[in-house]
Write an enzyme that holds these catalytic residues in place. Sequence first.
Site, mmCIF file in Angstrom:
data_model
loop_
_atom_site.group_PDB
_atom_site.id
_atom_site.type_symbol
_atom_site.label_atom_id
_atom_site.label_comp_id
_atom_site.label_asym_id
_atom_site.label_seq_id
_atom_site.Cartn_x
_atom_site.Cartn_y
_atom_site.Cartn_z
ATOM 1 N N MET A 182 0.759 -1.304 -0.016
ATOM 2 C CA MET A 182 -0.032 0.119 -0.019
ATOM 3 C C MET A 182 0.950 1.108 -0.027
ATOM 4 S SD MET A 182 -2.750 1.277 -0.596
ATOM 5 C CE MET A 182 -4.286 0.166 -0.424
ATOM 6 N N CYS A 183 2.009 1.326 0.662
ATOM 7 C CA CYS A 183 2.934 2.512 0.846
ATOM 8 C C CYS A 183 3.276 2.927 -0.699
ATOM 9 C CB CYS A 183 3.864 2.376 1.702
ATOM 10 S SG CYS A 183 5.116 1.103 1.305
ATOM 11 N N THR A 184 3.630 1.610 -1.403
ATOM 12 C CA THR A 184 4.090 1.997 -2.946
ATOM 13 C C THR A 184 3.008 2.714 -3.545
ATOM 14 O OG1 THR A 184 5.471 -0.046 -2.856
ATOM 15 C CG2 THR A 184 5.178 0.800 -5.016
ATOM 16 N N SER A 213 2.089 6.493 -2.035
ATOM 17 C CA SER A 213 3.267 7.528 -1.943
ATOM 18 C C SER A 213 4.126 7.362 -2.653
ATOM 19 C CB SER A 213 3.572 7.832 -0.634
ATOM 20 O OG SER A 213 4.108 6.574 0.207
#
Lengths: 525, 422
Positions: free
Chosen positions: B195-197, B200
């Site tokens: 999800m962080c990829t 953001s």
Amino acid sequence: MTDHKTSKEQKYDRQLRLWGDHGQEALENAHVCLINATATGTEILKNLVLPGIGAFTIVDGHKVHWPANHCLVFNRAQAATELLQELNSDVSGNFVEESPDKLLDNDPEFFHRFSLVIGVQLPESTCLRLGSVLWDAGVTFLVCRTYGLIGYMRLIVKEHTVIESHPDNALEDLRLDQPFTELKHHIESYDLDSMAKKDHSHTPWIIVVAKYLEKWYSEHNSQLPKNYKEKEAFRQLIREGILTNENGKPEDEENFEEAIKNVNTALNPTKVPSATEDIFNAEQCENITSQSPSFWVMAQGVRDFVRNEGNGKLPVRGTIPDMIADSDKFIKLQNVYRDKAMKDAAVVSKHVEALLQSVGKPPESISEQKIKLFCKNAAFLRVVHCRSLAEEYSMDTFNKDEITSCMDSTDSEMVLYLMLHSVDRFYQQHSRYPGVYNYQVEEDINNLKLCVNSLLQEYSLNVNVKDDYIHEFCRYGAAEPHTVAAFLGGSAAQEAIKIITHQFVPFNNTFLYNAMSQTSATFQL
Amino acid sequence: MAEGEEPMVVDGGNGDRSDWQGRWDHVNKFLERAGPFTHPDFEPSTEALSGFRHIHVVDMDTIDISNLNRQFLFRPKDVGRPKAEVAADFVNDRVLGCNVVPHFKKIQDLDETFYKQFHIVVCGLDSVVARRWMNGMLLSLLIYEDGVLDPSSIIPLIDGGTEGFKGNARVILPGMTACIDCTLELYPPQINFPMCTIASMPRLPEHCVEYVRMLLWPKEKPFGDGVALDGDNPKHIQWVYQKSLDRAAEFSITGVTYRLTQGVVKRIIPAVASTNAVIAAACATEVFKIATSAYVPLNNYLVFNDVDGLYTYTFEAERKENCSACSQMPQDLQFLPSAKLQEVLDYLTENASLQMKSPAITTTLDGKNKTLYLQTVASIEERTRPNLSKTLKELGLVDGQELAVADVTTPQTVLFKLNFIS
């Protein structure tokens, strides 16, 4: 930017993702000839019509009888053409109601117009005749046959070049062992020791490995880690670079874990793969003429690059795998490789242009796009030569070693190959195949055995063909069960698509499928 | 082929429904004649062959234009109609004497009274979850008497699957040979980007599309409240495509195309006619072998790949001793009494041999059935969610507690035994 894709693009979407629009174009420009619309033949064509082959022509002189009460007789070629045509209106279907032998007698050049000729359930004599004509005309020939529970394919093509082989597990082209100037500068722009944690944890692993490699070089006389022990030590060196928190516990730095994991492959020495080296050394690459196919012209162009500007290395491929990194660092690094790839391709283009001019051809006759594609795939180029049938059959050149060594194991698929040749002999002698009718089976076993023995004797093959196979091949009665025909239909159609699109690598050159054991083997005969 | 062979016959579809002489010639030779490689129990017979006549086909899908490059029973005019029905119509029309019955349903919509009527089940499913369900259904039909399996309750399962130029075919004799769950590790896990990829740190065009699909669409609701993203709606894909281009431009990412966008949203797997023909043929050969007992069936797994030449690999997949689906062995769960229920849930979904999707856990406490956690019904999920952060001890569970777990991967609940470790 398409709002609505054409219905063709929608229809072919799932296959376009495999061979691209250019592959599809090649398919749509192809005209394939099928000889004999049997179960096997129609299965093969079905799998070519569905993906949109440009055109097909069925050559088949056999007649079909209407069921029981009716006396209607029509030709199999026509019936098959009509039913196949139904599968895809984009395809143009034709038929010639004639046996291939008659065509070879009256109009052998008939076959010259095709991209590929597929011969199905052909008697040996027709096969050899056709094989000779097509070999001389430079037309690729694919022989297929279903015999009982056995499937057989034989590909005959003098030279087939492949730029886009799409290898399953390709190693990356990272140049960490010999970084090019621009990559060196980019690596220098990083100072891991002075980075804030966020940047440190989102530095691409390629940079991490490069930095620690510099450290390693300073302590190891500029030598790459070579063996397992050294690579372990190198991995440990990287591991020690992971940031620690106030309590001395290592932080969670996924990029460093990636670096450690990739040490094994990342430090592979950059070199030209042997298959590409063979291509550079081939006679077709050395002697470029105005007739040379573009593949060989580009090959010499890349070869010249390798020997000069490339310093023994291929043009940079220009792609890197995805890795944990922030967008900015990743894109910048990716662009370093991409820009270098473009630069190298431009140099190769110059070589290619000069080469074309030297043989009196316009420099634009090979497009930039094609040269770029060639450079990108330089490590994956393949050339396939499938021997002629004449060479396979001739007493002087048949592959005795391969046959004998395979037959060390008496159940090797090679025995099926020998059996197929034996039933061909039987056919030559008796004008029929063994065991077609129940009453023939018993007697034909002995006759077939005689054929097997005469074959082995003639070719001085000191191998043992088990009686079980002789019995089984009589039992088959030359039947063509649909499920075996369908397996071959799928297999052959894909090989045909490989030939037409010049993508993926065709088999070389004999394929045998055993539906009893669900096993297969490929031999180069 | 030789002159003088029986003439091949094609039915011109003019409505003449009689069988014709020579129709089964190519197959009869295998059934009338003894041979050295036939099944040890095979007895040749000259009884009239009638072919496979009674076939039921279950498929929940309707025909899409993108199916036409390989699904040869369908024509452009059939787009939108249920696959099962069109397939049945086509075969019934074309093959005399054949009676195909269509079921425009999910396999899970049918129960054991339906499945137990069959001699053989053949699958060409598009997900591991569905395969596991079918596997579980046939396992649930097995009858054991005094711990001994009654062979007449075994319904062979022949399963085929393809992806691009790769495919596999396998024969499963439930209760006897390796089942789907025995070899779960053979199926590669589905790749989901972190999800962080997506949120953001996008790097690939695929990350941009996933951002739009997972974060932007729910936020902007471009086609109205509660309207879910439909991968088959070109207007939806067009919107996602444009927004993905914007996202990509923000980060200087190249490579977003309409085709790529649709591929990511629909999780499209490339497919061609040829590979499917090969695997279907291999499966059909096995059905023939099993139905006629003419040959020993594939034992039990065939892998096929024709990217580089043609490659096949045949091997015997082994049964897993403690398989959660077919071993009948009680499944152990080892946890500290202070472990939270969430940890148990994570184990059920993350363990490589279990790989459950959305398990529902129930147990018996004080003689009453209690749902510890259930995700698939929103109201129950909300009610039981607090249990996830409670410890097993707090929930009143004891050492040796039996937990019944239901999941989409199996038609029967799986029983687990909770062992407290210290």
